[in-house]
Motif scaffolding. Structure first.
Motif, PDB file in Angstrom:
ATOM      1  N   ALA A  22     -10.642  32.563  31.895  1.00 21.63           N
ATOM      2  CA  ALA A  22     -10.902  33.885  32.487  1.00 21.63           C
ATOM      3  C   ALA A  22     -12.024  33.853  33.516  1.00 21.63           C
ATOM      4  O   ALA A  22     -12.173  34.785  34.305  1.00 21.63           O
ATOM      5  CB  ALA A  22     -11.235  34.883  31.387  1.00 21.63           C
ATOM      6  N   GLY A  23     -12.831  32.780  33.477  1.00 20.53           N
ATOM      7  CA  GLY A  23     -13.947  32.695  34.415  1.00 20.53           C
ATOM      8  C   GLY A  23     -15.289  32.967  33.741  1.00 20.53           C
ATOM      9  O   GLY A  23     -16.283  33.221  34.424  1.00 20.53           O
ATOM     10  N   LYS A  24     -15.329  32.854  32.423  1.00 20.66           N
ATOM     11  CA  LYS A  24     -16.587  33.098  31.687  1.00 20.66           C
ATOM     12  C   LYS A  24     -17.672  32.125  32.163  1.00 20.66           C
ATOM     13  O   LYS A  24     -18.784  32.531  32.471  1.00 20.66           O
ATOM     14  CB  LYS A  24     -16.380  32.896  30.165  1.00 20.66           C
ATOM     15  N   ARG A 131      -2.122  28.878  34.982  1.00 20.24           N
ATOM     16  CA  ARG A 131      -2.166  28.188  36.283  1.00 20.24           C
ATOM     17  C   ARG A 131      -3.577  27.641  36.563  1.00 20.24           C
ATOM     18  O   ARG A 131      -3.740  26.504  36.980  1.00 20.24           O
ATOM     19  CB  ARG A 131      -1.759  29.164  37.384  1.00 20.24           C
ATOM     20  N   ARG A 132      -4.578  28.454  36.298  1.00 15.08           N
ATOM     21  CA  ARG A 132      -5.966  27.995  36.547  1.00 15.08           C
ATOM     22  C   ARG A 132      -6.291  26.750  35.727  1.00 15.08           C
ATOM     23  O   ARG A 132      -6.882  25.801  36.227  1.00 15.08           O
ATOM     24  CB  ARG A 132      -6.964  29.096  36.151  1.00 15.08           C
ATOM     25  N   LEU A 133      -5.900  26.774  34.443  1.00 11.62           N
ATOM     26  CA  LEU A 133      -6.300  25.661  33.578  1.00 11.62           C
ATOM     27  C   LEU A 133      -5.503  24.400  33.887  1.00 11.62           C
ATOM     28  O   LEU A 133      -6.005  23.283  33.733  1.00 11.62           O
ATOM     29  CB  LEU A 133      -6.182  26.063  32.106  1.00 11.62           C
ATOM     30  N   THR A 135      -4.763  23.389  36.735  1.00 10.27           N
ATOM     31  CA  THR A 135      -5.266  22.733  37.951  1.00 10.27           C
ATOM     32  C   THR A 135      -6.772  22.456  37.886  1.00 10.27           C
ATOM     33  O   THR A 135      -7.331  21.886  38.808  1.00 10.27           O
ATOM     34  CB  THR A 135      -4.988  23.603  39.196  1.00 10.27           C
ATOM     35  N   ARG A 136      -7.430  22.858  36.796  1.00 11.67           N
ATOM     36  CA  ARG A 136      -8.887  22.655  36.717  1.00 11.67           C
ATOM     37  C   ARG A 136      -9.229  21.170  36.577  1.00 11.67           C
ATOM     38  O   ARG A 136      -8.599  20.429  35.833  1.00 11.67           O
ATOM     39  CB  ARG A 136      -9.464  23.411  35.525  1.00 11.67           C
ATOM     40  N   ARG A 137     -10.273  20.748  37.281  1.00 12.52           N
ATOM     41  CA  ARG A 137     -10.863  19.434  37.072  1.00 12.52           C
ATOM     42  C   ARG A 137     -12.335  19.662  36.746  1.00 12.52           C
ATOM     43  O   ARG A 137     -12.945  20.575  37.279  1.00 12.52           O
ATOM     44  CB  ARG A 137     -10.765  18.551  38.326  1.00 12.52           C
TER      45      ARG A 137
HETATM   46  P1  AP5 Z   1     -14.823  26.793  25.837  1.00 11.68           P
HETATM   47  O1  AP5 Z   1     -15.361  25.674  26.598  1.00 11.68           O
HETATM   48  O2  AP5 Z   1     -15.631  28.025  25.688  1.00 11.68           O
HETATM   49  O3  AP5 Z   1     -13.386  27.123  26.452  1.00 11.68           O
HETATM   50  P2  AP5 Z   1     -12.563  28.470  26.666  1.00 11.68           P
HETATM   51  O4  AP5 Z   1     -13.092  29.702  26.047  1.00 11.68           O
HETATM   52  O5  AP5 Z   1     -11.183  28.108  26.306  1.00 11.68           O
HETATM   53  O6  AP5 Z   1     -12.764  28.806  28.156  1.00 11.68           O
HETATM   54  P3  AP5 Z   1     -12.728  27.862  29.410  1.00 11.68           P
HETATM   55  O7  AP5 Z   1     -14.017  27.125  29.508  1.00 11.68           O
HETATM   56  O8  AP5 Z   1     -11.466  27.074  29.478  1.00 11.68           O
HETATM   57  O9  AP5 Z   1     -12.599  28.966  30.556  1.00 11.68           O
HETATM   58  P4  AP5 Z   1     -13.690  29.915  31.195  1.00 11.68           P
HETATM   59  O10 AP5 Z   1     -13.409  31.328  30.824  1.00 11.68           O
HETATM   60  O11 AP5 Z   1     -15.072  29.398  31.005  1.00 11.68           O
HETATM   61  O12 AP5 Z   1     -13.263  29.785  32.717  1.00 11.68           O
HETATM   62  P5  AP5 Z   1     -13.904  28.928  33.899  1.00 11.68           P
HETATM   63  O13 AP5 Z   1     -15.049  29.657  34.510  1.00 11.68           O
HETATM   64  O14 AP5 Z   1     -14.117  27.531  33.469  1.00 11.68           O
HETATM   65  O15 AP5 Z   1     -14.436  26.303  24.361  1.00 11.68           O
HETATM   66  C1  AP5 Z   1     -13.742  25.082  24.178  1.00 11.68           C
HETATM   67  C2  AP5 Z   1     -13.499  24.837  22.690  1.00 11.68           C
HETATM   68  O16 AP5 Z   1     -14.767  24.728  22.010  1.00 11.68           O
HETATM   69  C3  AP5 Z   1     -12.757  25.949  21.936  1.00 11.68           C
HETATM   70  O17 AP5 Z   1     -11.349  25.822  22.071  1.00 11.68           O
HETATM   71  C4  AP5 Z   1     -13.229  25.689  20.494  1.00 11.68           C
HETATM   72  O18 AP5 Z   1     -12.568  24.589  19.940  1.00 11.68           O
HETATM   73  C5  AP5 Z   1     -14.698  25.313  20.699  1.00 11.68           C
HETATM   74  N1  AP5 Z   1     -15.604  26.467  20.663  1.00 11.68           N
HETATM   75  C6  AP5 Z   1     -16.403  26.898  21.665  1.00 11.68           C
HETATM   76  N2  AP5 Z   1     -17.088  27.985  21.301  1.00 11.68           N
HETATM   77  C7  AP5 Z   1     -16.734  28.256  20.020  1.00 11.68           C
HETATM   78  C8  AP5 Z   1     -17.085  29.287  19.100  1.00 11.68           C
HETATM   79  N3  AP5 Z   1     -17.964  30.247  19.419  1.00 11.68           N
HETATM   80  N4  AP5 Z   1     -16.499  29.269  17.876  1.00 11.68           N
HETATM   81  C9  AP5 Z   1     -15.616  28.306  17.526  1.00 11.68           C
HETATM   82  N5  AP5 Z   1     -15.232  27.300  18.363  1.00 11.68           N
HETATM   83  C10 AP5 Z   1     -15.785  27.277  19.600  1.00 11.68           C
HETATM   84  O19 AP5 Z   1     -12.700  28.986  34.950  1.00 11.68           O
HETATM   85  C11 AP5 Z   1     -11.483  28.303  34.703  1.00 11.68           C
HETATM   86  C12 AP5 Z   1     -10.922  27.769  36.040  1.00 11.68           C
HETATM   87  O20 AP5 Z   1     -10.612  28.864  36.881  1.00 11.68           O
HETATM   88  C13 AP5 Z   1     -11.900  26.891  36.805  1.00 11.68           C
HETATM   89  O21 AP5 Z   1     -11.195  25.896  37.484  1.00 11.68           O
HETATM   90  C14 AP5 Z   1     -12.534  27.875  37.797  1.00 11.68           C
HETATM   91  O22 AP5 Z   1     -12.985  27.239  38.967  1.00 11.68           O
HETATM   92  C15 AP5 Z   1     -11.399  28.826  38.072  1.00 11.68           C
HETATM   93  N6  AP5 Z   1     -11.828  30.205  38.339  1.00 11.68           N
HETATM   94  C16 AP5 Z   1     -12.856  30.869  37.742  1.00 11.68           C
HETATM   95  N7  AP5 Z   1     -12.932  32.133  38.210  1.00 11.68           N
HETATM   96  C17 AP5 Z   1     -11.932  32.262  39.121  1.00 11.68           C
HETATM   97  C18 AP5 Z   1     -11.493  33.353  39.952  1.00 11.68           C
HETATM   98  N8  AP5 Z   1     -12.101  34.553  39.946  1.00 11.68           N
HETATM   99  N9  AP5 Z   1     -10.418  33.143  40.739  1.00 11.68           N
HETATM  100  C19 AP5 Z   1      -9.795  31.933  40.765  1.00 11.68           C
HETATM  101  N10 AP5 Z   1     -10.162  30.862  40.019  1.00 11.68           N
HETATM  102  C20 AP5 Z   1     -11.225  31.029  39.198  1.00 11.68           C
END
Ligand code: AP5
Ligand code: MG
Length: 229
Positions: A22-24, A131-133, A135-137
């Motif tokens: 989601a972009g957290k 789609r975002r995930l 293609t993410r690196r």
């Molecule tokens: P975690 O690392 O927190 O992964 P997640 O929640 O699945 O989220 P992501 O990091 O994949 O996405 P994000 O929302 O941060 O998006 P991002 O900014 O990177 O957790 C990983 C694992 O750890 C969990 O599955 C679990 O096992 C464990 N864990 C962690 N916390 C835990 C907890 N509290 N309890 C239990 N287990 C836990 O953006 C994604 C992509 O999109 C990037 O390429 C980015 O460049 C792109 N992007 C961002 N914003 C935009 C936009 N506005 N437009 C276009 N592209 C964009």
């Protein structure tokens, strides 16, 4: 909820909520820079522990690679420990915590006297997340998300760019299911609070950041005027 800290009247605590992709992390990073708040990403903390081979990392590896959540007790202890550090005394940005109602209840206890808790829920349609995930690196060394103009190496530390181990399509589908089952209920948990905002995350990052900033400014203004948050 969220009485102002006597020695830290401007303290603001932020929770970035939302599904995988989601972009957290992206928005938390920006907030951390502009508001001088420590970014506390539980995903990053766990990935570092896995890489370092600590006991937490060894216990978490398999669960993370399957897209499931680590146990509440471990996560609550990790976050409590991190929030006790001096740099989090006057506020923080949490990315990826809380993820269950048990974690959210524990966080409310941790921040009871630490200033308002601003909860920003990033909403993005599922097809866009997938789609975002896909293609993410990320950088294999420092964990940063790759910017579009980084080709094979990290623009921050020079590390090699790789696919995140849980970004394969099957694991992403599992992470989305886990989100719906265990984390989405937090929207209801928080949504009646005046410090909750839903942010449309399906727009260019700068526009999302503008809404994030506006939500934070509104909460700070209200706290400054003595509104109970
Ligand atoms: P975690 O690392 O927190 O992964 P997640 O929640 O699945 O989220 P992501 O990091 O994949 O996405 P994000 O929302 O941060 O998006 P991002 O900014 O990177 O957790 C990983 C694992 O750890 C969990 O599955 C679990 O096992 C464990 N864990 C962690 N916390 C835990 C907890 N509290 N309890 C239990 N287990 C836990 O953006 C994604 C992509 O999109 C990037 O390429 C980015 O460049 C792109 N992007 C961002 N914003 C935009 C936009 N506005 N437009 C276009 N592209 C964009
Ligand atoms: Mg992230």
């Amino acid at each position: 909820m969220g009485a102002l800290k006597a020695d830290c009247p401007g303290a603001i605590n932020v929770v970035m909520l939302g599904p995988p992709g989601a972009g957290k992390g992206t928005q938390a990073e920006r907030l951390s820079r502009t508001r001088k708040l420590p970014k506390i990403s539980t995903g990053d903390i766990l990935r570092e522990a896995v890489q370092a081979g600590t006991s937490v990392g060894r216990a978490a590896k398999e669960t993370m690679e399957a897209g499931n959540l680590i146990g509440d007790d471990i996560m609550i202890a990790i976050v409590q420990d991190r929030l006790d550090r001096p740099d989090a005394h006057c506020g923080f940005v949490l990315d990826g915590f809380p993820r269950t109602v048990v974690q959210a209840t524990a966080l409310d206890r941790m921040v009871a006297d630490s200033g308002p808790l601003v909860v920003l829920d990033m909403a993005v349609p599922e097809d866009v997340l997938v789609r975002r995930l896909a293609t993410r690196r990320i950088c294999s060394k420092c964990g940063a998300n790759a910017a579009p103009d980084w080709k094979t190496t990290c623009g921050k530390c020079g590390g090699a760019l790789v696919t995140r181990v849980d970004d394969g399509i099957e694991i992403v589908r599992e992470r989305l299911k886990v989100y719906l089952r265990q984390t989405k209920p937090l929207v209801e948990y928080y949504s009646a609070r005046p410090t909750f905002s839903s942010i449309d995350g399906n727009r260019p990052p700068d526009l999302v950041t503008a809404d994030v900033d506006a939500a934070l400014d509104a909460a700070k203004d209200a706290a400054g005027r003595g509104v109970a948050l």
